[in-house]
Motif scaffolding. Structure first.
Motif, PDB file in Angstrom:
ATOM      1  N   CYS A 281      16.937  15.474  -5.371  1.00  8.49           N
ATOM      2  CA  CYS A 281      16.135  14.614  -4.494  1.00  8.49           C
ATOM      3  C   CYS A 281      14.642  14.807  -4.754  1.00  8.49           C
ATOM      4  CB  CYS A 281      16.443  14.928  -3.027  1.00  8.49           C
ATOM      5  SG  CYS A 281      17.535  13.718  -2.254  1.00  8.49           S
ATOM      6  N   PRO A 282      13.834  13.772  -4.511  1.00  7.42           N
ATOM      7  CA  PRO A 282      12.384  13.886  -4.708  1.00  7.42           C
ATOM      8  C   PRO A 282      11.785  15.001  -3.858  1.00  7.42           C
ATOM      9  CG  PRO A 282      13.012  11.590  -4.489  1.00  7.42           C
ATOM     10  CD  PRO A 282      14.233  12.390  -4.152  1.00  7.42           C
ATOM     11  N   ALA A 283      10.741  15.618  -4.394  1.00 12.50           N
ATOM     12  CA  ALA A 283      10.172  16.807  -3.761  1.00 12.50           C
ATOM     13  C   ALA A 283       9.235  16.486  -2.613  1.00 12.50           C
ATOM     14  CB  ALA A 283       9.432  17.640  -4.804  1.00 12.50           C
ATOM     15  N   TRP A 284       8.640  15.270  -2.602  1.00 14.53           N
ATOM     16  CA  TRP A 284       7.567  15.005  -1.646  1.00 14.53           C
ATOM     17  C   TRP A 284       7.961  13.948  -0.621  1.00 14.53           C
ATOM     18  CZ3 TRP A 284       3.743  18.301  -1.331  1.00 14.53           C
ATOM     19  CH2 TRP A 284       3.435  19.072  -2.450  1.00 14.53           C
ATOM     20  N   ASP A 285       7.370  14.085   0.576  1.00 14.42           N
ATOM     21  CA  ASP A 285       7.548  13.087   1.631  1.00 14.42           C
ATOM     22  C   ASP A 285       6.667  11.882   1.312  1.00 14.42           C
ATOM     23  OD1 ASP A 285       5.343  14.788   2.008  1.00 14.42           O
ATOM     24  OD2 ASP A 285       5.175  14.231   4.119  1.00 14.42           O
ATOM     25  N   ARG A 286       7.263  10.705   1.294  1.00 11.80           N
ATOM     26  CA  ARG A 286       6.541   9.471   1.003  1.00 11.80           C
ATOM     27  C   ARG A 286       6.919   8.394   2.023  1.00 11.80           C
ATOM     28  NH1 ARG A 286       2.824  11.673  -2.338  1.00 11.80           N
ATOM     29  NH2 ARG A 286       3.683  12.337  -4.332  1.00 11.80           N
ATOM     30  N   THR A 287       5.997   7.481   2.252  1.00 14.26           N
ATOM     31  CA  THR A 287       6.252   6.362   3.154  1.00 14.26           C
ATOM     32  C   THR A 287       7.182   5.352   2.489  1.00 14.26           C
ATOM     33  OG1 THR A 287       4.058   6.637   4.122  1.00 14.26           O
ATOM     34  CG2 THR A 287       5.173   4.558   4.538  1.00 14.26           C
ATOM     35  N   VAL A 288       8.154   4.860   3.264  1.00 14.00           N
ATOM     36  CA  VAL A 288       9.067   3.801   2.833  1.00 14.00           C
ATOM     37  C   VAL A 288       8.853   2.619   3.769  1.00 14.00           C
ATOM     38  CG1 VAL A 288      11.463   3.187   2.315  1.00 14.00           C
ATOM     39  CG2 VAL A 288      10.729   5.583   2.174  1.00 14.00           C
ATOM     40  N   GLN A 289       8.570   1.436   3.209  1.00 14.32           N
ATOM     41  CA  GLN A 289       8.297   0.257   4.029  1.00 14.32           C
ATOM     42  C   GLN A 289       9.142  -0.915   3.553  1.00 14.32           C
ATOM     43  OE1 GLN A 289       3.948   0.957   3.182  1.00 14.32           O
ATOM     44  NE2 GLN A 289       3.713   0.065   5.231  1.00 14.32           N
ATOM     45  N   LEU A 290       9.666  -1.668   4.512  1.00 14.37           N
ATOM     46  CA  LEU A 290      10.449  -2.868   4.223  1.00 14.37           C
ATOM     47  C   LEU A 290       9.698  -4.080   4.747  1.00 14.37           C
ATOM     48  CD1 LEU A 290      13.166  -3.942   3.078  1.00 14.37           C
ATOM     49  CD2 LEU A 290      14.056  -3.796   5.424  1.00 14.37           C
ATOM     50  N   PHE A 291       9.498  -5.072   3.870  1.00 15.73           N
ATOM     51  CA  PHE A 291       8.745  -6.271   4.196  1.00 15.73           C
ATOM     52  C   PHE A 291       9.626  -7.512   4.019  1.00 15.73           C
ATOM     53  CE2 PHE A 291       5.780  -3.120   2.629  1.00 15.73           C
ATOM     54  CZ  PHE A 291       4.668  -3.228   3.460  1.00 15.73           C
ATOM     55  N   VAL A 292       9.367  -8.538   4.832  1.00 16.60           N
ATOM     56  CA  VAL A 292       9.939  -9.863   4.633  1.00 16.60           C
ATOM     57  C   VAL A 292       8.886 -10.728   3.958  1.00 16.60           C
ATOM     58  CG1 VAL A 292      10.819 -11.944   5.755  1.00 16.60           C
ATOM     59  CG2 VAL A 292      11.506  -9.705   6.595  1.00 16.60           C
ATOM     60  N   CYS A 293       9.281 -11.452   2.926  1.00 23.86           N
ATOM     61  CA  CYS A 293       8.344 -12.304   2.201  1.00 23.86           C
ATOM     62  C   CYS A 293       8.189 -13.654   2.910  1.00 23.86           C
ATOM     63  CB  CYS A 293       8.820 -12.524   0.773  1.00 23.86           C
ATOM     64  SG  CYS A 293       9.039 -10.985  -0.167  1.00 23.86           S
ATOM     65  N   ASP A 294       7.053 -14.292   2.689  1.00 23.41           N
ATOM     66  CA  ASP A 294       6.762 -15.599   3.275  1.00 23.41           C
ATOM     67  C   ASP A 294       7.705 -16.636   2.671  1.00 23.41           C
ATOM     68  OD1 ASP A 294       5.595 -18.176   3.832  1.00 23.41           O
ATOM     69  OD2 ASP A 294       3.746 -17.120   4.350  1.00 23.41           O
ATOM     70  N   PRO A 295       8.445 -17.422   3.493  1.00 28.47           N
ATOM     71  CA  PRO A 295       9.384 -18.397   2.930  1.00 28.47           C
ATOM     72  C   PRO A 295       8.700 -19.483   2.104  1.00 28.47           C
ATOM     73  CG  PRO A 295       9.172 -18.690   5.300  1.00 28.47           C
ATOM     74  CD  PRO A 295       8.483 -17.412   4.957  1.00 28.47           C
ATOM     75  N   LEU A 296       7.432 -19.787   2.412  1.00 29.54           N
ATOM     76  CA  LEU A 296       6.708 -20.815   1.659  1.00 29.54           C
ATOM     77  C   LEU A 296       5.996 -20.243   0.446  1.00 29.54           C
ATOM     78  CD1 LEU A 296       5.196 -22.832   4.660  1.00 29.54           C
ATOM     79  CD2 LEU A 296       7.329 -23.245   3.397  1.00 29.54           C
ATOM     80  N   GLU A 297       5.688 -18.948   0.490  1.00 26.34           N
ATOM     81  CA  GLU A 297       5.054 -18.269  -0.640  1.00 26.34           C
ATOM     82  C   GLU A 297       5.815 -16.971  -0.905  1.00 26.34           C
ATOM     83  OE1 GLU A 297       0.830 -17.824  -0.303  1.00 26.34           O
ATOM     84  OE2 GLU A 297       0.628 -19.657   0.854  1.00 26.34           O
ATOM     85  N   PRO A 298       6.947 -17.071  -1.618  1.00 25.78           N
ATOM     86  CA  PRO A 298       7.839 -15.902  -1.756  1.00 25.78           C
ATOM     87  C   PRO A 298       7.221 -14.714  -2.472  1.00 25.78           C
ATOM     88  CG  PRO A 298       8.524 -17.728  -3.183  1.00 25.78           C
ATOM     89  CD  PRO A 298       7.473 -18.274  -2.266  1.00 25.78           C
ATOM     90  N   ASN A 299       6.079 -14.875  -3.133  1.00 27.34           N
ATOM     91  CA  ASN A 299       5.403 -13.739  -3.756  1.00 27.34           C
ATOM     92  C   ASN A 299       4.446 -13.034  -2.800  1.00 27.34           C
ATOM     93  OD1 ASN A 299       6.647 -13.999  -6.301  1.00 27.34           O
ATOM     94  ND2 ASN A 299       5.207 -15.632  -6.878  1.00 27.34           N
TER      95      ASN A 299
END
Length: 529
Positions: A281-299
């Protein structure tokens, strides 16, 4: 070995009445249909399939003394098992074998069974001595306490087994020390429980507390009766600080008819280790974030719906209520998600849509403020925002994700270890989120029962500003009026933040930052009570 069974015939094993459950943790990996259960779960059967000696394999059958305790016959999903295996002069198993039974058992949760398995050359003699210690202890107890102790302490002469027997195969594969069997019948490892003076019983207890918390969350998941959709399934997330930090997935969410029925959504996250071996397993604590993309601008993928902090060198699994984020997924059909994480490891994410029986349902969401570099200019340009409730809304709620990061640059060690404060206001009303636990010596250690992964290999135990290594970051929500202007101001200890820089900045210091996402969520209907 002579056993005094006539003397202890009344000490027939009886297990504590603790809710049982099978495990959905592997289900998020293999993609099988979510198991169903009643609201009041009963005992679960012993599983014959998937038995093995690898971590998270199903535990096989074995027999222990006294009383010929048959694991498969007594297993009901209501108890965890802690196995203490000794061989030669290993530091963990042998030291724990020598500790008084009363000290060990008293430190553990009441639904823990203790197995002492000796693989020493004199294993038979050690096993008999341990049983005699048990009988001597039972003589001093009340009948009720004696029944409880007798039902939960068992001894195995592991030298008489072979690597072809299940218990023998585990000791052969992993060596002496300690390991666990969860309430889901899974073989689980034990992490950092050693101190300079020997094994820490409190650390051992935290492992079992964490298993109970996991079991409770697994049962809560089953009780949702949810429609579930995989976003990532053991996805080989690359990590790093470039493009590999982002993983994207486009999935088909349920139809509008299904989503219109749902008023709750939970997210399940598994941060796995390669080969399910925590040594990878990775050694360091890191932030994990989940995002929803814009339906009109999927990027454009900036609508954050969930956040976690990974543990130091351990796996993590969490079930998190993100119901206030349902409006960002109302449309159904194809929806694109982005996962941001700087550690490389296998990751599984699953969404669970359900209904709690009430008519209250989030129907709209309005973006408020983000965080940023935390310094004396942090509040500049943060103008008041007028609320704009959609048609049909009957109430509103403020929803905030906020964590503080950075230390060593200023004298307060902001914002990981300082009490950064955030105040939202409307008219004469103010709502504040504070973090007084930041910088405490045990602020995260005491939260294992709340989902913090125990016994990590770094400084996981210190209190942080809004987060802990190895835990999900829950949405902070508060009811607010639907009409008016919302204001916001951040600071430290309820005052404007004016950093005082350190004269000698440590090499590992990094700048202070507030990671914040805030929304107003609008609801229709009302809760049923």
């Amino acid at each position: 070995m002579k056993l005094h069974f006539s003397r202890i015939a009344m000490l027939v094993a009886c297990h504590a009445c603790i809710p049982a459950l099978p495990s959905p943790v592997n289900d998020i990996i293999d993609g099988e249909k979510d198991a169903q259960s009643d609201t009041e779960p009963g005992p679960i059967p012993f599983v014959q399939d998937g038995v093995g000696a690898a971590w998270r394999d199903h535990a096989g059958d074995f027999i222990a003394e006294p009383g010929r305790w048959h694991f498969s016959r007594v297993f009901d999903g209501r108890f965890n098992v802690l196995v203490i295996a000794s061989e030669g002069h290993d530091r963990v198993g042998s030291v724990l074998w020598s500790m008084p039974l009363v000290d060990i058992l008293s430190a553990l949760p009441k639904n823990t069974h203790l197995i002492f398995a000796s693989n020493d050359l004199d294993a038979a003699e050690k096993a008999e001595t341990k049983q005699q210690e048990l009988f001597s202890w039972l003589e001093k107890l009340t009948p009720e306490d004696a029944r409880d102790v007798f039902s939960r302490i068992h001894v195995i002469d592991a030298k008489s087994t072979t690597k072809d027997d299940w218990m023998g195969s585990v000791v052969y594969a992993h060596g002496p020390g300690v390991f666990m069997i969860s309430r889901a019948q899974e073989l689980r490892s034990v992490a950092n429980v050693m101190t300079s003076s020997g094994p820490d019983l409190a650390a051992l207890a935290r492992e079992l507390v964490a298993l109970n918390r996991e079991a409770e969350d697994q049962q809560a998941l089953r009780n949702l009766d949810a429609f579930s959709v995989d976003v990532f399934k053991m996805h080989p997330h690359l990590g790093g600080w470039g493009d590999g930090a982002n993983s994207f997935a486009e999935i088909i969410l349920p139809s509008n008819e299904v989503l219109e029925h749902a008023n709750r959504v939970h997210v399940e996250l598994l941060l796995a280790c390669e080969g399910r071996d925590e040594g990878t397993c990775p050694a360091w604590d890191r932030t994990v974030q989940l995002f929803v993309c814009d339906p009109l601008e999927p990027n454009t993928c900036e609508h954050e719906i969930a956040r976690w902090i990974s543990p130091y060198h351990r796996e993590g699994w969490w079930l998190t209520d993100i119901s206030s984020m349902l409006p960002l997924m109302h449309s159904g059909g194809p929806v694109r998600f982005r996962l941001l994480h700087h550690n490389g490891q296998p990751i599984s994410v699953r969404l669970h849509f359900s209904n709690d029986g009430s008519s209250k349902r989030p129907i709209g969401i309005q973006k408020l403020w983000r965080g940023g570099v935390f310094n004396a200019d942090y509040n500049q340009g943060r103008e008041a925002i007028a609320l704009k409730a959609p048609e049909g809304a009957t109430s509103a709620q403020l929803a905030v994700l906020v964590t503080g990061h950075g230390f060593g640059k200023d004298t307060l060690n902001c914002a990981e270890f300082c009490n950064h404060t955030h105040y939202f206001g409307m008219g004469t009303s103010t709502w504040g989120k504070r973090h007084p636990e930041a910088g405490s010596s045990d602020g995260c250690l005491i939260r294992v029962a709340e989902g913090v992964v125990p016994n990590q290999w770094g400084t996981w135990y210190y209190g942080r500003g809004g987060w802990c290594p190895g835990q999900d970051v829950g949405w902070w929500t508060v009811d607010v009026p639907m009409v008016g202007e919302m204001t916001y101001e951040g600071g430290v200890n309820d005052q404007a933040y004016v950093p005082v820089l350190n004269n000698n900045v440590a090499p590992n210091a990094f700048d202070s930052n507030i990671e914040m996402t805030s929304y107003i969520v609008y609801y229709e209907g009302k809760w049923s009570f």
